[in-house]
Scaffold this active site. Sequence first.
Site, PDB file in Angstrom:
ATOM      1  N   HIS A  73       0.841  -1.201   0.000  1.00  0.00           N
ATOM      2  CA  HIS A  73       0.000   0.000   0.000  1.00  0.00           C
ATOM      3  C   HIS A  73       0.871   1.244   0.000  1.00  0.00           C
ATOM      4  O   HIS A  73       1.682   1.452   0.900  1.00  0.00           O
ATOM      5  CB  HIS A  73      -0.896   0.017   1.244  1.00  0.00           C
ATOM      6  CG  HIS A  73      -2.085  -0.878   1.103  1.00  0.00           C
ATOM      7  ND1 HIS A  73      -3.162  -0.850   1.960  1.00  0.00           N
ATOM      8  CD2 HIS A  73      -2.379  -1.828   0.182  1.00  0.00           C
ATOM      9  CE1 HIS A  73      -4.059  -1.736   1.568  1.00  0.00           C
ATOM     10  NE2 HIS A  73      -3.602  -2.352   0.503  1.00  0.00           N
ATOM     11  N   TYR A 201      -8.950   5.243   7.953  1.00  0.00           N
ATOM     12  CA  TYR A 201      -9.211   5.603   9.354  1.00  0.00           C
ATOM     13  C   TYR A 201     -10.270   6.696   9.336  1.00  0.00           C
ATOM     14  O   TYR A 201     -10.070   7.725   8.681  1.00  0.00           O
ATOM     15  CB  TYR A 201      -7.952   6.150  10.016  1.00  0.00           C
ATOM     16  CG  TYR A 201      -6.783   5.181  10.085  1.00  0.00           C
ATOM     17  CD1 TYR A 201      -6.550   4.411  11.218  1.00  0.00           C
ATOM     18  CD2 TYR A 201      -5.898   5.049   9.004  1.00  0.00           C
ATOM     19  CE1 TYR A 201      -5.472   3.537  11.286  1.00  0.00           C
ATOM     20  CE2 TYR A 201      -4.820   4.180   9.069  1.00  0.00           C
ATOM     21  CZ  TYR A 201      -4.607   3.425  10.208  1.00  0.00           C
ATOM     22  OH  TYR A 201      -3.540   2.559  10.280  1.00  0.00           O
ATOM     23  N   PRO A 293      -3.421   0.756  18.817  1.00  0.00           N
ATOM     24  CA  PRO A 293      -3.173   0.237  17.471  1.00  0.00           C
ATOM     25  C   PRO A 293      -3.350   1.254  16.336  1.00  0.00           C
ATOM     26  O   PRO A 293      -3.004   0.946  15.191  1.00  0.00           O
ATOM     27  CB  PRO A 293      -4.180  -0.911  17.325  1.00  0.00           C
ATOM     28  CG  PRO A 293      -5.215  -0.653  18.356  1.00  0.00           C
ATOM     29  CD  PRO A 293      -4.565   0.096  19.460  1.00  0.00           C
ATOM     30  N   LYS A 297       1.802   0.443  14.985  1.00  0.00           N
ATOM     31  CA  LYS A 297       3.211   0.440  15.361  1.00  0.00           C
ATOM     32  C   LYS A 297       3.647  -0.731  16.248  1.00  0.00           C
ATOM     33  O   LYS A 297       4.849  -1.012  16.347  1.00  0.00           O
ATOM     34  CB  LYS A 297       3.554   1.742  16.107  1.00  0.00           C
ATOM     35  CG  LYS A 297       3.573   2.970  15.211  1.00  0.00           C
ATOM     36  CD  LYS A 297       4.849   3.030  14.389  1.00  0.00           C
ATOM     37  CE  LYS A 297       4.749   3.944  13.211  1.00  0.00           C
ATOM     38  NZ  LYS A 297       4.486   3.274  11.945  1.00  0.00           N
ATOM     39  N   TYR A 384       4.242   7.072   9.721  1.00  0.00           N
ATOM     40  CA  TYR A 384       3.426   5.891   9.424  1.00  0.00           C
ATOM     41  C   TYR A 384       4.252   4.789   8.763  1.00  0.00           C
ATOM     42  O   TYR A 384       4.123   3.610   9.099  1.00  0.00           O
ATOM     43  CB  TYR A 384       2.226   6.281   8.537  1.00  0.00           C
ATOM     44  CG  TYR A 384       1.169   5.207   8.482  1.00  0.00           C
ATOM     45  CD1 TYR A 384       0.206   5.098   9.481  1.00  0.00           C
ATOM     46  CD2 TYR A 384       1.145   4.279   7.438  1.00  0.00           C
ATOM     47  CE1 TYR A 384      -0.758   4.093   9.449  1.00  0.00           C
ATOM     48  CE2 TYR A 384       0.182   3.270   7.393  1.00  0.00           C
ATOM     49  CZ  TYR A 384      -0.768   3.189   8.403  1.00  0.00           C
ATOM     50  OH  TYR A 384      -1.709   2.194   8.369  1.00  0.00           O
TER      51      TYR A 384
END
Length: 392
Positions: A73, A201, A293, A297, A384
Site C-alpha cells: 500500500h 481511518y 493500534p 506500530k 506511518y
Amino acid sequence: MSHTQVAIIGAGPSGLLLSQLLHLNGIDTVVIERQSRRHVEGRIRAGVLEQGTSELLIEAQVGGRMLKERLVHEGFGLGFSDRSFRVDLKGLSGAAVSIYGQTEVTKDLMDARTAAGARLVFEAADVSVAGFETAHPTVRYRHEGRIHELTCDYIAGCDGYHGVCRRSVPAGALQTFERAYPFGWLGVLADVPPATEEILYSNHARGFAMCSMRSLTRSRYYIQCGVDEAIEAWPDSRFWDELRARLPASVAASVVTGPSIEKSIAPLRSFVVEPMRFGRLFLVGDAAHIVPPTGAKGLNLAVADVRVLYQALAERYRTGRADALERYSERCLRRVWKAVRFSWWFTTIMHKFSDEPFAHRLQLAELDYLTGSTAALTSVAENYVGLRFDAP
Ligand code: FAD
Ligand code: PHB
C-alpha cells in the site's frame, strides 16, 4: 537441567524472530511459551508491516511467502466530515507499507524454526526467571507434569504485556509510564471483499471506525467501543450498521457484509517501561511497551527491538564485547518514545473522547489543516511508514 545461550520467553513474533536471527548467527536458543502452538497461530492481531520490518523478515529468511502474498500500500485514507482524503505515503515519504497479517508472520516463523529443529516448548506452565543480575540466569517451568530448569547466558523477555519477565525485576528498578484510554476497539474479520483499496481511518461524531484487510477477499474492520462492553452485545448486524454509520457515505455504500469469522475487543493503552534491560534480562516488544493500534506500530516496534538485540548479541558472541548490549535499552527507547508519541497523537485526533461538540470541532479543524498542508502530511507519512533507524 539443560543449557542454552539465550533463553527466550514467549513465542509471539518477537520471540520467534529473535530465535531465528540468532540461529542464523550460530547462537543457540530455547523458546518457552505458555500457550499451545495452535493458540499462538490463531491470534488475529496486526496487519501492517513497515518497510524495515519486511526487510528484517527477508534477512531472517522468512520473507518468501510474504513477498508473494502481501499487498503493498502506497497510501492510506483519512475519513472525516463525510469525505475521504488519501495520504500519499509513497509520494510524501518515498516508502510504502505491506499488508500481511501477524498470523501469517507467526506461521512463517514457526515453520522456519520447526524446520531448523529449534527447541520450542509450548504449554509451559509456571514459568519463572531468576539469577539475571548474575552471570548465570535460570528459567524454570513445568511441562507435561515435570519441572524443568534451563541455565543460560541471557534471557530475552518476549512474553508480551501480561508476561512474567517484567514482573520479575525487583520493584523500584523499573519506571513505568502509562496512559489508558477510555475506550477499546471492537474488531471483526470477515471473508468479504474490502470496501476500500487502502486502509481507511475514519473520524465520526459517533466514534472512530476503520476499514482494513488481509487480502482482496478478507476484510478487517474496527469500531471504537466502550472498554467494558460485552462482545455478546454486538451481533454481526449491529456491528455492520454501526460501521456504516461511521464511514463517509461513499465508503459505507461499498461495504460488503457477511458472517464474522472472528470478533474481539481490545483495550487501548500507551505503556513504556524504562530501562528495557536489567542485568542479563532484556525486555523485548510488548513486554516493554504498548501503543494503541491506531498508528499500526506495535508489531513494528517489537521487530525493531529484535533488530537491536540480535545484532548486539551477535557482536557479543563474535567479539566478546558487550557494549552494544549495554546500549540496548537506550537505543530502543529512542524509537519507542517516537512511536508512542505518534500513536497517541493519531489516536487523539481520530477517536471520540467525550460528547463535547467543541472537542469534535477541534479534531475536524486539525484534520482539515493536516490534509491541506504538505508539511504536516509529510510528518504523518514519515511516521506511518516507520522512522529511520537512529544512529547506534
Ligand atoms: P505478543 O504477541 O504478545 O507475544 C507474547 C507471547 O508470550 C505470547 O505468545 C504469550 O502467550 C507468551 N507469554 C505470555 N506470558 C508468558 C509466560 N509467563 N511464559 C511464557 N510465555 C508467555 N501492531 C502493528 O505493528 N500493526 C498493526 O496493525 C497492529 N494492529 C493491532 C491490532 C490489534 C487489535 C491488537 C490487539 C494489536 C495490534 N498490534 C499491531 C500490536 C501487535 O499485535 C503487538 O505489538 C505484537 O503482538 C507484539 O509482539 P510480541 O511478540 O512482543 O508480543
Ligand atoms: C489491522 O489490519 O488489523 C490494522 C491495520 C492498521 C492499524 C491497526 C490494525 O492501524
